[in-house]
Design a protein around this motif. Structure first.
Motif, PDB file in Angstrom:
ATOM      1  N   GLY A 192      33.858 -30.383 -32.639  1.00 15.60           N
ATOM      2  CA  GLY A 192      32.591 -31.042 -32.943  1.00 15.60           C
ATOM      3  C   GLY A 192      31.455 -30.525 -32.086  1.00 15.60           C
ATOM      4  N   ARG A 193      31.744 -30.300 -30.802  1.00 13.94           N
ATOM      5  CA  ARG A 193      30.704 -29.734 -29.934  1.00 13.94           C
ATOM      6  C   ARG A 193      30.296 -28.354 -30.432  1.00 13.94           C
ATOM      7  NH1 ARG A 193      34.055 -32.087 -25.821  1.00 13.94           N
ATOM      8  NH2 ARG A 193      34.860 -30.088 -25.093  1.00 13.94           N
ATOM      9  N   TYR A 194      31.285 -27.574 -30.848  1.00 13.96           N
ATOM     10  CA  TYR A 194      30.981 -26.245 -31.402  1.00 13.96           C
ATOM     11  C   TYR A 194      30.120 -26.374 -32.657  1.00 13.96           C
ATOM     12  CZ  TYR A 194      31.673 -21.966 -34.064  1.00 13.96           C
ATOM     13  OH  TYR A 194      31.456 -20.836 -34.817  1.00 13.96           O
ATOM     14  N   GLY A 195      30.466 -27.305 -33.526  1.00  6.26           N
ATOM     15  CA  GLY A 195      29.770 -27.443 -34.801  1.00  6.26           C
ATOM     16  C   GLY A 195      28.332 -27.904 -34.634  1.00  6.26           C
ATOM     17  N   ILE A 196      28.114 -28.911 -33.784  1.00  8.28           N
ATOM     18  CA  ILE A 196      26.747 -29.399 -33.583  1.00  8.28           C
ATOM     19  C   ILE A 196      25.913 -28.334 -32.899  1.00  8.28           C
ATOM     20  CG2 ILE A 196      25.328 -31.169 -32.513  1.00  8.28           C
ATOM     21  CD1 ILE A 196      27.069 -32.031 -34.932  1.00  8.28           C
ATOM     22  N   ARG A 197      26.493 -27.633 -31.938  1.00  9.19           N
ATOM     23  CA  ARG A 197      25.740 -26.557 -31.280  1.00  9.19           C
ATOM     24  C   ARG A 197      25.363 -25.471 -32.287  1.00  9.19           C
ATOM     25  NH1 ARG A 197      27.258 -21.414 -28.742  1.00  9.19           N
ATOM     26  NH2 ARG A 197      25.531 -20.821 -27.360  1.00  9.19           N
ATOM     27  N   ALA A 198      26.283 -25.100 -33.177  1.00  7.29           N
ATOM     28  CA  ALA A 198      25.989 -24.062 -34.170  1.00  7.29           C
ATOM     29  C   ALA A 198      24.832 -24.485 -35.062  1.00  7.29           C
ATOM     30  CB  ALA A 198      27.236 -23.771 -35.004  1.00  7.29           C
ATOM     31  N   ARG A 199      24.803 -25.759 -35.452  1.00  9.10           N
ATOM     32  CA  ARG A 199      23.715 -26.244 -36.298  1.00  9.10           C
ATOM     33  C   ARG A 199      22.389 -26.254 -35.528  1.00  9.10           C
ATOM     34  NH1 ARG A 199      24.612 -29.047 -40.824  1.00  9.10           N
ATOM     35  NH2 ARG A 199      23.134 -30.709 -40.302  1.00  9.10           N
ATOM     36  N   MET A 200      22.440 -26.589 -34.260  1.00  9.85           N
ATOM     37  CA  MET A 200      21.226 -26.562 -33.450  1.00  9.85           C
ATOM     38  C   MET A 200      20.685 -25.141 -33.308  1.00  9.85           C
ATOM     39  SD  MET A 200      21.997 -29.291 -30.405  1.00  9.85           S
ATOM     40  CE  MET A 200      21.745 -31.052 -30.672  1.00  9.85           C
ATOM     41  N   LEU A 201      21.576 -24.203 -33.040  1.00 10.59           N
ATOM     42  CA  LEU A 201      21.143 -22.814 -32.910  1.00 10.59           C
ATOM     43  C   LEU A 201      20.505 -22.325 -34.210  1.00 10.59           C
ATOM     44  CD1 LEU A 201      24.165 -21.274 -30.962  1.00 10.59           C
ATOM     45  CD2 LEU A 201      21.879 -21.771 -30.060  1.00 10.59           C
ATOM     46  N   GLU A 202      21.101 -22.708 -35.326  1.00 10.80           N
ATOM     47  CA  GLU A 202      20.563 -22.305 -36.625  1.00 10.80           C
ATOM     48  C   GLU A 202      19.166 -22.884 -36.842  1.00 10.80           C
ATOM     49  OE1 GLU A 202      21.818 -22.410 -41.378  1.00 10.80           O
ATOM     50  OE2 GLU A 202      23.083 -23.353 -39.870  1.00 10.80           O
ATOM     51  N   ALA A 203      18.927 -24.064 -36.271  1.00  6.52           N
ATOM     52  CA  ALA A 203      17.622 -24.712 -36.419  1.00  6.52           C
ATOM     53  C   ALA A 203      16.615 -24.240 -35.384  1.00  6.52           C
ATOM     54  CB  ALA A 203      17.785 -26.234 -36.324  1.00  6.52           C
ATOM     55  N   GLY A 204      17.013 -23.317 -34.512  1.00  6.53           N
ATOM     56  CA  GLY A 204      16.087 -22.787 -33.521  1.00  6.53           C
ATOM     57  C   GLY A 204      16.071 -23.529 -32.204  1.00  6.53           C
ATOM     58  N   VAL A 205      17.032 -24.435 -31.999  1.00  2.00           N
ATOM     59  CA  VAL A 205      17.118 -25.168 -30.739  1.00  2.00           C
ATOM     60  C   VAL A 205      17.857 -24.305 -29.713  1.00  2.00           C
ATOM     61  CG1 VAL A 205      18.030 -27.234 -29.611  1.00  2.00           C
ATOM     62  CG2 VAL A 205      17.127 -27.375 -31.936  1.00  2.00           C
ATOM     63  N   GLU A 206      17.372 -24.291 -28.493  1.00  2.00           N
ATOM     64  CA  GLU A 206      18.060 -23.572 -27.424  1.00  2.00           C
ATOM     65  C   GLU A 206      19.195 -24.451 -26.921  1.00  2.00           C
ATOM     66  OE1 GLU A 206      17.173 -21.393 -23.126  1.00  2.00           O
ATOM     67  OE2 GLU A 206      15.522 -22.157 -24.355  1.00  2.00           O
ATOM     68  N   ALA A 207      20.412 -24.077 -27.273  1.00  2.00           N
ATOM     69  CA  ALA A 207      21.587 -24.869 -26.913  1.00  2.00           C
ATOM     70  C   ALA A 207      22.608 -23.936 -26.260  1.00  2.00           C
ATOM     71  CB  ALA A 207      22.187 -25.533 -28.156  1.00  2.00           C
ATOM     72  N   PRO A 208      22.477 -23.701 -24.962  1.00  2.00           N
ATOM     73  CA  PRO A 208      23.347 -22.728 -24.294  1.00  2.00           C
ATOM     74  C   PRO A 208      24.785 -23.206 -24.189  1.00  2.00           C
ATOM     75  CG  PRO A 208      21.993 -23.880 -22.692  1.00  2.00           C
ATOM     76  CD  PRO A 208      21.506 -24.312 -24.039  1.00  2.00           C
ATOM     77  N   ALA A 209      25.679 -22.255 -23.989  1.00  2.00           N
ATOM     78  CA  ALA A 209      27.085 -22.551 -23.728  1.00  2.00           C
ATOM     79  C   ALA A 209      27.503 -21.778 -22.496  1.00  2.00           C
ATOM     80  CB  ALA A 209      27.957 -22.157 -24.923  1.00  2.00           C
ATOM     81  N   VAL A 210      28.379 -22.376 -21.703  1.00  2.00           N
ATOM     82  CA  VAL A 210      28.902 -21.689 -20.532  1.00  2.00           C
ATOM     83  C   VAL A 210      29.611 -20.419 -20.991  1.00  2.00           C
ATOM     84  CG1 VAL A 210      30.552 -21.833 -18.633  1.00  2.00           C
ATOM     85  CG2 VAL A 210      29.109 -23.800 -19.185  1.00  2.00           C
ATOM     86  N   GLY A 211      29.235 -19.292 -20.400  1.00  2.00           N
ATOM     87  CA  GLY A 211      29.783 -17.995 -20.801  1.00  2.00           C
ATOM     88  C   GLY A 211      28.790 -17.130 -21.532  1.00  2.00           C
TER      89      GLY A 211
END
Length: 496
Positions: free
Chosen positions: A290-309
């Motif tokens: 779920g964390r992966y999925g919500i982050r992917a949708r945020m990135l697609e919408a132009g939100v800066e949503a970093p991930a460790v690594g």
């Protein structure tokens, strides 16, 4: 997903793509969609829109191993089929329209080309299919339940949206906002991490205005209504693996309707409630998938949503700039991944070079550089010694060497001591703001220097005046605070 749910998001920790892909293949709804895609063949008939023909649904349910005597089994089969079609796991040919007295040809279905990606694709291919499935489920979750739709039909059999009080865009935005808030609560420093979030807390985050003290009865009723919407939506989102969800206790809701004010549910999770009482109002957590999925949708919408690594393959300048605003534990995790792929002497030299500068962000870069150097072993000593005379890095180098008990480290001169004091406080202010610990740090740094404020205002550091003004507000000794304010005025006049 809304492009601006939060201006800045902390980095999320995610498992490797291979682990996430295994999780995706194991979630019930996606696994059912794959199974129906393999089942589709010449005898599979579909209707307009690619839906399975009514007489095919019990067969599909049986293929999925569902109890066909349970009326919900055809609902599960229909949903799995829709996911299979929407993701490209199944290709459908819609039925031909009847011409005159001749009946049109029925629609057909067959396994789609993308079905092969389930077994022969990369983890990224599998995750792309799962994300497409998630889009379908999220769209369904934003639709009112069937009873509400039936009640809203007008005389012509069309949905009266005004009567339904349902706006598709508004509902989708609401659900996106809820998931964004859940994501933020999950990844924030000191947040829930892997722990569940009480449903009333999540509902209140969408309804209660910022800064409101005790919510009014009207607001509490809105929270209660939002909880009921979310209860239905999270029940739909759990089978796709986005969340783990403990639903609202139906017995509790019956008690609430019979005996309690409508807004009482909005207060669940408060200081007097035990864990069992809170959990009866519903508990939800994002899974790693779920964390992966919500982050992917945020990135697609132009939100800066970093991930460790994210910064592991970047240069030292990108690393220090990137982790500058990370919470400390996330910054440490990112730094460790960055160091893991590099030779220590080379990495240390790159970090020290990136830490230089007199821009506004430089003090915090040096603080993160010091954090990054902490795990370095004896092989880093020659590189660190090389910057002992550097006016910006000499203090940092001495601290690193002293912590390791290295002999013959030259003592810093007065100018370096004062400069390092300003730089250290400036970094702490940039990292965490005016915390409760900062006054103690200020007192410690100034206690051993007689006439500190008579000299520090002359320090050639861009943050000197700002640091002295902060010390004037925060220093626990009133006399020292007054001296700091005078020194700040001198420093500001000197800069002007």
């Amino acid at each position: 997903m809304s492009a601006e749910p939060h201006p800045t998001l902390p980095p999320v920790r995610l498992p490797a793509d291979a682990e996430l892909a295994r999780d995706a293949l194991g979630v019930p709804l996606f696994a059912r969609a794959v199974r129906l895609a393999r089942w589709a063949g010449p005898d599979t008939r579909v209707e307009i829109g690619g839906e399975l023909a009514a007489d095919q649904l019990p067969l599909a349910a049986r293929e999925l191993g569902l109890d066909t005597s349970d009326e919900d089994s055809v609902v599960y089969a229909s949903q799995a089929w829709r996911v299979a079609v929407d993701t490209g796991l199944v290709d459908v040919t819609e039925p031909e329209e009847a011409s005159g007295e001749a009946e049109g040809e029925p629609g057909t279905a067959a396994p789609g080309e993308d079905l092969a990606l389930v077994t022969r694709g990369t983890p990224g291919d599998v995750l792309d299919l799962w994300l497409a499935a998630l889009d379908t489920v999220l769209a369904d979750a934003a639709v009112p339940d069937l009873d509400d739709l039936v009640d809203a039909l007008d005389a012509g059999g069309e949905i009266d949206f005004d009567r339904l009080d349902w706006n598709p865009g508004r509902e989708a935005d609401f659900l996106d906002g809820v998931l964004a808030n859940l994501y933020l609560l999950t990844v924030a420093e000191g947040g829930t991490a892997d722990g569940p979030v009480p449903l009333p807390v999540l509902a209140a985050s969408m309804v209660v205005p910022d800064g409101m003290g005790d919510p009014t009865d009207a607001v509490l009723e809105q929270v209660s209504d939002a909880m009921m919407r979310l209860d239905d939506q999270f029940r739909q989102l759990e089978p796709i693996g986005l969340v783990e969800y403990r639903p609202v206790d139906e017995a509790l809701m019956a008690e609430t309707e019979a005996d309690e004010p409508a807004g009482d549910a909005g207060g669940a999770g408060g200081a007097g409630d035990d864990e069992e009482d809170v959990s009866r109002y519903g508990m939800v957590r994002l899974t790693p998938l779920g964390r992966y999925g919500i982050r992917a949708r945020m990135l697609e919408a132009g939100v800066e949503a970093p991930a460790v690594g994210d910064l592991a393959d970047k240069g030292a300048d990108a690393l220090l700039d990137g982790v500058a605003r990370y919470p400390e534990s996330a910054a440490q995790a990112e730094i460790e991944q960055w160091l893991a792929g590099r030779e220590t002497p080379t990495a240390v030299a790159e970090l020290l070079a990136a830490a230089r500068g007199d821009d506004e962000g430089a003090p915090l870069r040096r603080l993160r550089c010091q954090q990054a150097l902490a795990p370095a072993g004896p092989e880093a000593e020659p590189v660190v010694r090389a910057v002992l005379d550097d006016p910006e890095l000499g203090g940092l180098a001495r601290v690193w060497l002293a912590e390791r008990g290295v002999a013959d480290v030259p003592a810093p001169d007065g100018a370096m001591v004062f400069w390092l004091t300003v730089d250290t406080i400036a970094a702490q202010l940039a990292a965490d703001g005016e915390t409760e610990e900062l006054p103690l740090l200020m007192e410690t740094l100034t206690a051993h220097h007689t006439g500190f404020f008579d000299q520090v205002w002359r320090v050639e550091h861009p943050a000197t005046a700002d640091v002295l003004e902060a010390m004037g507000r925060l220093h626990p000794d009133k006399k020292a605070a007054k001296e700091a304010r005078k020194a700040a005025f001198k420093a500001r006049s000197r800069q002007s």
